[in-house]
Motif scaffolding. Sequence first.
Motif, PDB file in Angstrom:
ATOM      1  N   VAL A  41       0.659  -1.085  -0.070  1.00 12.84           N
ATOM      2  CA  VAL A  41      -0.055   0.013   0.011  1.00 12.84           C
ATOM      3  C   VAL A  41       0.926   1.331  -0.001  1.00 12.84           C
ATOM      4  O   VAL A  41       0.574   2.406  -0.918  1.00 12.84           O
ATOM      5  CB  VAL A  41      -0.907   0.081   1.277  1.00 12.84           C
ATOM      6  N   SER A  42       1.875   1.117   0.816  1.00 16.49           N
ATOM      7  CA  SER A  42       2.821   2.324   1.021  1.00 16.49           C
ATOM      8  C   SER A  42       3.511   2.580  -0.570  1.00 16.49           C
ATOM      9  O   SER A  42       3.562   3.575  -1.067  1.00 16.49           O
ATOM     10  CB  SER A  42       3.930   2.125   1.746  1.00 16.49           C
ATOM     11  N   ALA A  43       4.046   1.512  -1.121  1.00 14.55           N
ATOM     12  CA  ALA A  43       4.534   1.695  -2.423  1.00 14.55           C
ATOM     13  C   ALA A  43       3.530   2.264  -3.610  1.00 14.55           C
ATOM     14  O   ALA A  43       3.882   3.218  -4.376  1.00 14.55           O
ATOM     15  CB  ALA A  43       5.054   0.262  -3.053  1.00 14.55           C
ATOM     16  N   VAL A  44       2.561   1.777  -3.604  1.00 12.17           N
ATOM     17  CA  VAL A  44       1.192   2.301  -4.347  1.00 12.17           C
ATOM     18  C   VAL A  44       1.034   3.816  -4.085  1.00 12.17           C
ATOM     19  O   VAL A  44       0.924   4.728  -5.043  1.00 12.17           O
ATOM     20  CB  VAL A  44      -0.041   1.589  -4.294  1.00 12.17           C
ATOM     21  N   MET A  45       0.898   4.371  -2.787  1.00  6.34           N
ATOM     22  CA  MET A  45       0.834   5.680  -2.395  1.00  6.34           C
ATOM     23  C   MET A  45       2.082   6.458  -2.918  1.00  6.34           C
ATOM     24  O   MET A  45       1.858   7.431  -3.362  1.00  6.34           O
ATOM     25  CB  MET A  45       0.666   5.673  -1.050  1.00  6.34           C
ATOM     26  N   ILE A  46       3.387   5.975  -3.075  1.00  2.60           N
ATOM     27  CA  ILE A  46       4.400   6.695  -3.381  1.00  2.60           C
ATOM     28  C   ILE A  46       4.344   6.929  -5.020  1.00  2.60           C
ATOM     29  O   ILE A  46       4.499   7.904  -5.397  1.00  2.60           O
ATOM     30  CB  ILE A  46       5.766   5.654  -3.140  1.00  2.60           C
ATOM     31  N   ALA A  47       3.942   5.663  -5.585  1.00  3.29           N
ATOM     32  CA  ALA A  47       3.732   5.939  -7.350  1.00  3.29           C
ATOM     33  C   ALA A  47       2.744   6.965  -7.367  1.00  3.29           C
ATOM     34  O   ALA A  47       2.854   7.419  -8.587  1.00  3.29           O
ATOM     35  CB  ALA A  47       3.319   4.673  -7.695  1.00  3.29           C
ATOM     36  N   LEU A  48       1.804   7.124  -6.570  1.00  5.54           N
ATOM     37  CA  LEU A  48       0.700   7.896  -7.023  1.00  5.54           C
ATOM     38  C   LEU A  48       1.037   9.557  -6.391  1.00  5.54           C
ATOM     39  O   LEU A  48       0.415  10.164  -6.365  1.00  5.54           O
ATOM     40  CB  LEU A  48      -0.742   7.467  -6.079  1.00  5.54           C
ATOM     41  N   GLY A  49       2.133   9.722  -5.930  1.00  6.49           N
ATOM     42  CA  GLY A  49       2.673  11.024  -5.221  1.00  6.49           C
ATOM     43  C   GLY A  49       2.338  11.345  -3.977  1.00  6.49           C
ATOM     44  O   GLY A  49       2.600  12.264  -3.368  1.00  6.49           O
ATOM     45  N   PRO A  97      11.289   1.201  -3.914  1.00  4.08           N
ATOM     46  CA  PRO A  97      11.991   1.709  -4.779  1.00  4.08           C
ATOM     47  C   PRO A  97      11.186   1.633  -6.312  1.00  4.08           C
ATOM     48  O   PRO A  97      11.150   2.846  -7.067  1.00  4.08           O
ATOM     49  CB  PRO A  97      13.279   0.957  -5.262  1.00  4.08           C
ATOM     50  N   LEU A  98      10.487   0.767  -6.409  1.00  7.64           N
ATOM     51  CA  LEU A  98       9.736   0.774  -7.707  1.00  7.64           C
ATOM     52  C   LEU A  98       8.529   1.638  -7.678  1.00  7.64           C
ATOM     53  O   LEU A  98       8.303   2.221  -8.755  1.00  7.64           O
ATOM     54  CB  LEU A  98       9.010  -0.813  -8.064  1.00  7.64           C
ATOM     55  N   GLY A  99       8.189   2.114  -6.406  1.00  9.19           N
ATOM     56  CA  GLY A  99       7.147   3.183  -6.527  1.00  9.19           C
ATOM     57  C   GLY A  99       7.711   4.445  -6.904  1.00  9.19           C
ATOM     58  O   GLY A  99       6.974   5.076  -7.432  1.00  9.19           O
ATOM     59  N   GLY A 109      14.260   6.667 -13.459  1.00  5.74           N
ATOM     60  CA  GLY A 109      14.353   5.284 -13.789  1.00  5.74           C
ATOM     61  C   GLY A 109      15.737   4.651 -13.619  1.00  5.74           C
ATOM     62  O   GLY A 109      15.938   3.533 -13.142  1.00  5.74           O
ATOM     63  N   LEU A 110      16.738   5.244 -14.254  1.00  8.02           N
ATOM     64  CA  LEU A 110      18.152   4.823 -13.938  1.00  8.02           C
ATOM     65  C   LEU A 110      18.815   4.530 -12.681  1.00  8.02           C
ATOM     66  O   LEU A 110      19.099   3.614 -12.376  1.00  8.02           O
ATOM     67  CB  LEU A 110      19.122   5.537 -14.987  1.00  8.02           C
TER      68      LEU A 110
END
Length: 203
Positions: A41-49, A97-99, A109-110
């Motif tokens: 859930v934390s990773a998804v929230m990171i991906a959403l900003g 990190p993926l988030g 990306g790099l």
Amino acid sequence: MFDAKIRPLIDPILNAQGARLAAFGVTANQVTVAGLALGLVSAVMIALGLTYWALVPLLASRLADGLDGAVARCHAPSDFGGYLDIVCDFVFYGAVPLGFVALAPEINGLAGAFLLCSFYANGASFLGYAVLAEKHDMQTAARGVKTLYFTGGILEGAETIGFFVLLCVWPQCFIPLAYVFGGLCFATALSRVLLAARVFSNR
């Protein structure tokens, strides 16, 4: 690096709370899976900003990671429980990190790929050493009672959680932080390889 010093301070608290959860019938594996779910859930929230808000499930996830062992010690610890715990830990460490890569793939990306590669190398050095330690009946409880043999290093769990917190607070600094932390991960992996060469070459 700090895990062995922190364990004597946090273990009594974790053990007390783990005993309470066990008294309610909660199993260690349930706590492990809940910790992974919170981490994802934390990773998804990171991906959403939502990087600041992502700290809440991130820290709750790591609390669960500390509690599952305490709950297990109140029941009968199993080899599968230890296996599930390390698998979920590795998934969590890769998901965060993926988030950040998903948040800004063109920019992060790099650096994200470098960081994940360093985690891969560090994890391989850790698990490989644990396999050899098991083969030679080596034991340690410096980082708590574990199913696997835990070797120390420059970077361990406490440093990684601190790093993730920094990333959530300063997401704009992801690139330099990822390169610095990734470099230290590679150094940690190399130190384990050198330790393994010293300990196991003549066995």
